[in-house]
Each structure stands twice: as structure tokens, then as C-alpha cells.
Design a protein around this motif. Structure first.
Motif, PDB file in Angstrom:
ATOM      1  N   LEU A 139       0.874  -1.159   0.000  1.00  0.00           N
ATOM      2  CA  LEU A 139       0.000   0.000   0.000  1.00  0.00           C
ATOM      3  C   LEU A 139       0.918   1.217   0.000  1.00  0.00           C
ATOM      4  O   LEU A 139       1.778   1.344   0.877  1.00  0.00           O
ATOM      5  N   ASP A 140       0.773   2.063  -1.031  1.00  0.00           N
ATOM      6  CA  ASP A 140       1.625   3.253  -1.066  1.00  0.00           C
ATOM      7  C   ASP A 140       0.904   4.437  -1.681  1.00  0.00           C
ATOM      8  O   ASP A 140      -0.148   4.297  -2.297  1.00  0.00           O
ATOM      9  N   ALA A 141       1.488   5.598  -1.464  1.00  0.00           N
ATOM     10  CA  ALA A 141       1.025   6.841  -2.082  1.00  0.00           C
ATOM     11  C   ALA A 141       2.142   7.321  -2.988  1.00  0.00           C
ATOM     12  O   ALA A 141       3.325   7.271  -2.615  1.00  0.00           O
ATOM     13  N   ASP A 167      -0.047  17.403 -12.140  1.00  0.00           N
ATOM     14  CA  ASP A 167       0.172  16.749 -10.854  1.00  0.00           C
ATOM     15  C   ASP A 167      -0.737  15.546 -10.703  1.00  0.00           C
ATOM     16  O   ASP A 167      -1.885  15.583 -11.137  1.00  0.00           O
ATOM     17  N   ASN A 168      -0.249  14.521 -10.032  1.00  0.00           N
ATOM     18  CA  ASN A 168      -1.037  13.321  -9.800  1.00  0.00           C
ATOM     19  C   ASN A 168      -0.701  12.784  -8.416  1.00  0.00           C
ATOM     20  O   ASN A 168       0.463  12.580  -8.106  1.00  0.00           O
ATOM     21  N   LEU A 169      -1.709  12.567  -7.597  1.00  0.00           N
ATOM     22  CA  LEU A 169      -1.536  11.900  -6.310  1.00  0.00           C
ATOM     23  C   LEU A 169      -2.392  10.646  -6.347  1.00  0.00           C
ATOM     24  O   LEU A 169      -3.612  10.727  -6.512  1.00  0.00           O
ATOM     25  N   SER A 170      -1.747   9.499  -6.220  1.00  0.00           N
ATOM     26  CA  SER A 170      -2.493   8.241  -6.259  1.00  0.00           C
ATOM     27  C   SER A 170      -2.168   7.411  -5.031  1.00  0.00           C
ATOM     28  O   SER A 170      -1.059   7.452  -4.503  1.00  0.00           O
ATOM     29  N   VAL A 171      -3.167   6.674  -4.568  1.00  0.00           N
ATOM     30  CA  VAL A 171      -2.996   5.692  -3.499  1.00  0.00           C
ATOM     31  C   VAL A 171      -3.161   4.339  -4.162  1.00  0.00           C
ATOM     32  O   VAL A 171      -4.157   4.092  -4.851  1.00  0.00           O
ATOM     33  N   ASN A 172      -2.168   3.465  -3.966  1.00  0.00           N
ATOM     34  CA  ASN A 172      -2.111   2.214  -4.716  1.00  0.00           C
ATOM     35  C   ASN A 172      -2.076   1.006  -3.782  1.00  0.00           C
ATOM     36  O   ASN A 172      -1.336   0.993  -2.803  1.00  0.00           O
ATOM     37  N   LEU A 173      -2.847   0.005  -4.113  1.00  0.00           N
ATOM     38  CA  LEU A 173      -2.845  -1.280  -3.434  1.00  0.00           C
ATOM     39  C   LEU A 173      -2.314  -2.276  -4.444  1.00  0.00           C
ATOM     40  O   LEU A 173      -2.766  -2.310  -5.584  1.00  0.00           O
ATOM     41  N   GLY A 174      -1.328  -3.103  -4.027  1.00  0.00           N
ATOM     42  CA  GLY A 174      -0.742  -4.004  -5.002  1.00  0.00           C
ATOM     43  C   GLY A 174      -0.149  -5.255  -4.394  1.00  0.00           C
ATOM     44  O   GLY A 174      -0.144  -5.445  -3.170  1.00  0.00           O
ATOM     45  N   LEU A 175       0.350  -6.107  -5.261  1.00  0.00           N
ATOM     46  CA  LEU A 175       1.050  -7.322  -4.883  1.00  0.00           C
ATOM     47  C   LEU A 175       2.465  -7.262  -5.423  1.00  0.00           C
ATOM     48  O   LEU A 175       2.687  -6.829  -6.560  1.00  0.00           O
ATOM     49  N   ARG A 176       3.430  -7.709  -4.628  1.00  0.00           N
ATOM     50  CA  ARG A 176       4.830  -7.747  -5.061  1.00  0.00           C
ATOM     51  C   ARG A 176       5.309  -9.197  -4.955  1.00  0.00           C
ATOM     52  O   ARG A 176       5.260  -9.797  -3.888  1.00  0.00           O
ATOM     53  N   PHE A 177       5.768  -9.725  -6.089  1.00  0.00           N
ATOM     54  CA  PHE A 177       6.263 -11.093  -6.159  1.00  0.00           C
ATOM     55  C   PHE A 177       7.783 -11.093  -6.136  1.00  0.00           C
ATOM     56  O   PHE A 177       8.412 -10.280  -6.821  1.00  0.00           O
ATOM     57  N   ALA A 178       8.380 -12.010  -5.395  1.00  0.00           N
ATOM     58  CA  ALA A 178       9.839 -12.178  -5.391  1.00  0.00           C
ATOM     59  C   ALA A 178      10.166 -13.505  -6.072  1.00  0.00           C
ATOM     60  O   ALA A 178       9.499 -14.513  -5.848  1.00  0.00           O
ATOM     61  N   PHE A 179      11.158 -13.463  -6.932  1.00  0.00           N
ATOM     62  CA  PHE A 179      11.590 -14.705  -7.595  1.00  0.00           C
ATOM     63  C   PHE A 179      13.075 -14.694  -7.810  1.00  0.00           C
ATOM     64  O   PHE A 179      13.751 -13.733  -7.618  1.00  0.00           O
TER      65      PHE A 179
END
Length: 179
Positions: A139-141, A167-179
């Protein structure tokens, strides 16, 4: 929220979406740092235009949208904590944004229907929650700015250029995969 603003005009953005994908790598020589290459796309509907420098004031009869496709090279720092599942992070990036405007307003149709490619930068703050050894919920801005956007405005009275930053301000929900 997106905004093109200048002494000549302000285009206020209210509703929209953002989607992005990034590929990155930890930098072993720099403990806690990682680099990523990000591709993002956002699109927002225009709500109002305010001509504060050369026009008739606020114009609420606005239709259309502004979209932005951006490519960023980001450097992020994972902040060490005592919690093994939560990792806060901060970062910054530079890149290029491709801005596309398709807006009309007013009784006599006035159009800002143009595109521009410009230098852009962003600041990032967020946290990752470890779901498994190879999967994190993030979760980031992200605050980004595209500099010196120039868009042509065409009206029955003639053509002009709207020139300012995006200008753009976004709040993002995501998935991060490690490989």
C-alpha cells in the motif's frame, strides 16, 4: 486527483483510475535499497476549468478526460523495523510522461484536444506486508509531476496554448512477487 494549473487555467480532475506494473531488483551493495522500472497509466474525468488569468472565471460545463502514460526509473529504500512482516519504504523516481487531453467546455465548444511528452518525477511512501516468503501486499502513495505540459486550446475565438505542470496523487494497493 489530477490538475493542470497555471495563471491561465486550472483543470480539476476528480474521478479516475491508475494501473501500474513494475520490475525491480534489490541492490546488495546498498543495504535496504532497490531499483525498479515502472510503467503506469492513469485516466481521469475533468470536472471544472477555472480561467483565473485570461478568461471568464470558473467553467463547470466540462466534458472529457485527461490520461497519462508514464515510465519511471525508481530508487526505493526499505526502512528496517523490528516487525518481520511489515516493511515501510520511501522512494523517488524520474521518467517521461505522455499526457493526452480530450476536453470540451462552454456554450460555444472550446476544446483542449492535444497530447504532449514531458519529463516527470515522483515521490513514493508506503509499506509492504509479507504474506508469504515470495509474496507481499503493498500500500503506497505516489505523488508525481509532469513538467511543462503544453496543450493546444481551440475555440471559436482562435487557438491558444495551456502550459503548465500536471500533478497526480495516487494511493495504490498491489502485490509484489519475489523470484
Amino acid at each position: 486527483t489530477h490538475c493542470i494549473s497555471s495563471a491561465a487555467s486550472d483543470v480539476y480532475k476528480r474521478q479516475g483510475y491508475n494501473i501500474s506494473i513494475a520490475v525491480g531488483k534489490k541492490i546488495p551493495a546498498w543495504s535496504g535499497f532497490r531499483a525498479e522500472l515502472e510503467l503506469s497509466y492513469s485516466e481521469n474525468d475533468a470536472d471544472t476549468i477555472d480561467f483565473s488569468g485570461n478568461g471568464a472565471g470558473n467553467e463547470a460545463n466540462v466534458n472529457g478526460d485527461i490520461s497519462s502514460t508514464s515510465i519511471y526509473a525508481n530508487l526505493l529504500y526499505d526502512i528496517p523495523t523490528n516487525n518481520s512482516r511489515i516493511t515501510p519504504y520511501v522512494g523517488a523516481g524520474i521518467g517521461v510522461s505522455f499526457i493526452d487531453s480530450s476536453i470540451s467546455y462552454g456554450g460555444a465548444p472550446v476544446r483542449i484536444d492535444d497530447d504532449d511528452s514531458v519529463f516527470s518525477a515522483q515521490l513514493i511512501a508506503g509499506a509492504a506486508y509479507k504474506l508469504t516468503d515470495t509474496l507481499d501486499l503493498t500500500l503506497d502513495a505516489r505523488y508525481s509531476r509532469a513538467f511543462g505540459v503544453e496543450l493546444n486550446r481551440v475555440s471559436p475565438a482562435g487557438a491558444a496554448v495551456v502550459d503548465d505542470d500536471f500533478d497526480n496523487l495516487s494511493v495504490n494497493l498491489g502485490l509484489r512477487f519475489a523470484f
